[in-house]
Design an enzyme around this catalytic site. Structure first.
Site, PDB file in Angstrom:
ATOM      1  N   LYS A  16       8.700 -24.715  -3.490  1.00  0.00           N
ATOM      2  CA  LYS A  16       7.872 -25.682  -4.208  1.00  0.00           C
ATOM      3  C   LYS A  16       7.783 -25.308  -5.684  1.00  0.00           C
ATOM      4  CE  LYS A  16       3.885 -28.181  -2.583  1.00  0.00           C
ATOM      5  NZ  LYS A  16       2.534 -28.099  -2.064  1.00  0.00           N
ATOM      6  N   HIS A  46     -11.959 -29.769  -3.039  1.00  0.00           N
ATOM      7  CA  HIS A  46     -11.728 -28.634  -2.133  1.00  0.00           C
ATOM      8  C   HIS A  46     -13.019 -27.846  -1.937  1.00  0.00           C
ATOM      9  CE1 HIS A  46      -7.391 -28.677  -3.795  1.00  0.00           C
ATOM     10  NE2 HIS A  46      -7.308 -29.073  -2.533  1.00  0.00           N
ATOM     11  N   SER A  78      -4.972 -32.310  -6.301  1.00  0.00           N
ATOM     12  CA  SER A  78      -4.328 -31.294  -7.143  1.00  0.00           C
ATOM     13  C   SER A  78      -3.151 -31.883  -7.895  1.00  0.00           C
ATOM     14  CB  SER A  78      -3.863 -30.108  -6.288  1.00  0.00           C
ATOM     15  OG  SER A  78      -4.966 -29.402  -5.782  1.00  0.00           O
TER      16      SER A  78
END
Length: 155
Positions: A41, A17, A128
């Site tokens: 989530k 990222h 991730s």
């Protein structure tokens, strides 16, 4: 002013990222790293912790702003006056997914352009999701996350 939004959950932020954002700095006057919050989530890190980590990672970059948001990414683009959405792609699967989203976003906000940057080859396996799995199993993530994030990732 050319403003780009780099949206993501950043649960946690990775060196991949950071690479996408820092490589994009010459292209924009300002980059907003938008931490998308999705209550449905199951995240590893709290929204506050993710925001704190990302702010610490980009603290020395005056043209990078970090903000959390809820709702549609395209609505957040409007809110911050971003004309660009920045996304990194690692594979053809990422490309197909990002292309579909970019096309829908373009329909919803014709003035916004999506910029896709290819990840560096050495970062193409980092995600991730994989880093979260390593963390959940007490593994060492130091080679996959920025050094500024490490003090926050002791679970």
């Amino acid at each position: 002013m050319k403003i780009a939004l780099f949206p993501g959950s950043f649960d946690p932020i990775t060196i991949a990222h950071v690479d996408i954002v820092t490589r994009s700095l010459p292209l924009f006057d300002k980059i907003v790293v938008g931490i998308g919050l999705n209550s449905s989530k199951q995240n590893l890190l709290s929204p506050d912790k993710r925001e704190e980590i990302v702010k610490s990672v980009f603290a020395s970059y005056p043209t990078i702003e970090v903000r959390a948001y809820e709702g549609l990414t395209i609505d957040f683009c409007k809110q911050i006056n971003a004309s660009y959405m920045l996304r990194g792609i690692r594979s053809t699967g990422d490309f197909e997914y990002e292309r579909a989203i970019a096309q829908i976003n373009k329909t919803m906000l014709p003035s916004a352009e999506t910029i896709l940057l290819l990840s560096q080859p050495e970062y193409s396996a980092i995600s991730s999701t994989i880093v979260r799995d390593i963390l959940r199993n007490n593994g060492d993530v130091s080679q996959f996350v920025p050094k500024e994030a490490l003090p926050f990732l002791k679970l």
